[in-house]
Write an enzyme that holds these catalytic residues in place. Sequence first.
Site, PDB file in Angstrom:
ATOM      1  N   HIS A 194      53.986  85.446  59.290  1.00 35.73           N
ATOM      2  CA  HIS A 194      55.346  85.170  58.716  1.00 35.73           C
ATOM      3  C   HIS A 194      55.739  85.526  57.397  1.00 35.73           C
ATOM      4  O   HIS A 194      56.512  86.282  57.034  1.00 35.73           O
ATOM      5  CB  HIS A 194      55.703  83.598  58.682  1.00 35.73           C
ATOM      6  CG  HIS A 194      55.457  82.789  60.116  1.00 35.73           C
ATOM      7  ND1 HIS A 194      55.421  81.321  60.114  1.00 35.73           N
ATOM      8  CD2 HIS A 194      55.350  83.245  61.261  1.00 35.73           C
ATOM      9  CE1 HIS A 194      55.382  81.217  61.356  1.00 35.73           C
ATOM     10  NE2 HIS A 194      55.325  82.288  62.087  1.00 35.73           N
ATOM     11  N   SER A 240      57.085  86.255  65.669  1.00 35.73           N
ATOM     12  CA  SER A 240      57.471  85.288  64.434  1.00 35.73           C
ATOM     13  C   SER A 240      57.452  86.228  63.370  1.00 35.73           C
ATOM     14  O   SER A 240      58.669  86.109  62.335  1.00 35.73           O
ATOM     15  CB  SER A 240      56.463  84.321  64.284  1.00 35.73           C
ATOM     16  OG  SER A 240      56.449  83.508  65.351  1.00 35.73           O
TER      17      SER A 240
END
Length: 278
Positions: free
Chosen positions: A137, A85
């Site tokens: 993230h 991610s």
Amino acid sequence: LEKMGALDVSRVVHKHQVWRLFTCIWLHAGVFHVLANMLSLIFIGIRLEQEFGFVRIGLLYMISGFGGSLLSSLFNRAGISVGASGALFGLLGAMLSELLTNWTIYANKFAALLTLIFIIAINLAVGILPHVDNFAHLGGFASGFLLGFVFLIRPQYGYFNQRNNPRGYAAASSKSKHKPYQYVLWITSLVLLIAGYTTGLVVLLRGTDLNKHCSWCHYLSCIPTSLWSCKSQNVYCESSQIGQRMNLTCMANGRTEMYNLSGDNPSQIQRLCSQLCS
């Protein structure tokens, strides 16, 4: 996952296994996890790779993934972390910076900018759910945003036409390959990346928990509501025993204590581990 290279902060700090900041990018916590990330990679990565080549996008992907792992390890001290991610958010960040640094060559630029910001905001908002590592993230996005100014810079409009003019043809105004603001962004981003990664690695290897210096930062990764709790339900300790003495190390905060035990009592060991990690 630990044996295969998952991001375990305790092992990175106490055993100097820095390579886990890279290997965790290629691991996933199940079929759904890997399918979701690879579908995202197809939609985001194909356009970038077609325009800038697999070398630049591949480097951007891996460096952004490392940045995501680094920020995650500075704040997420419990459990392990795996997934691509951070690298995927790096591609999103690079798309945003590429649009900004090559602003003059785009048509409908404001519509493209608003659309991209909306997509990024939605994806970051998902990160406030429990069991989602939003620090990875954010770290990947910030890294990719800066790397976009370094890797995805384009020549300004009219440069190639000028270069292909016949010999002896004098252009009305000679154009450099890039605009001055592109050079400024390139240098600034590179300096910030090197400084940020160096500082982050030093702080991490010293075992510093940044949560102690930022009381509200944990809300960036999970916001507790009536529907869910952000507290980890399990604590884990690494143990080694010599005779009746057992050494316990909390995997969440790295604290170590030696205990005298009377027999092998798993419940007592779990209770001591909970106290050590609290």
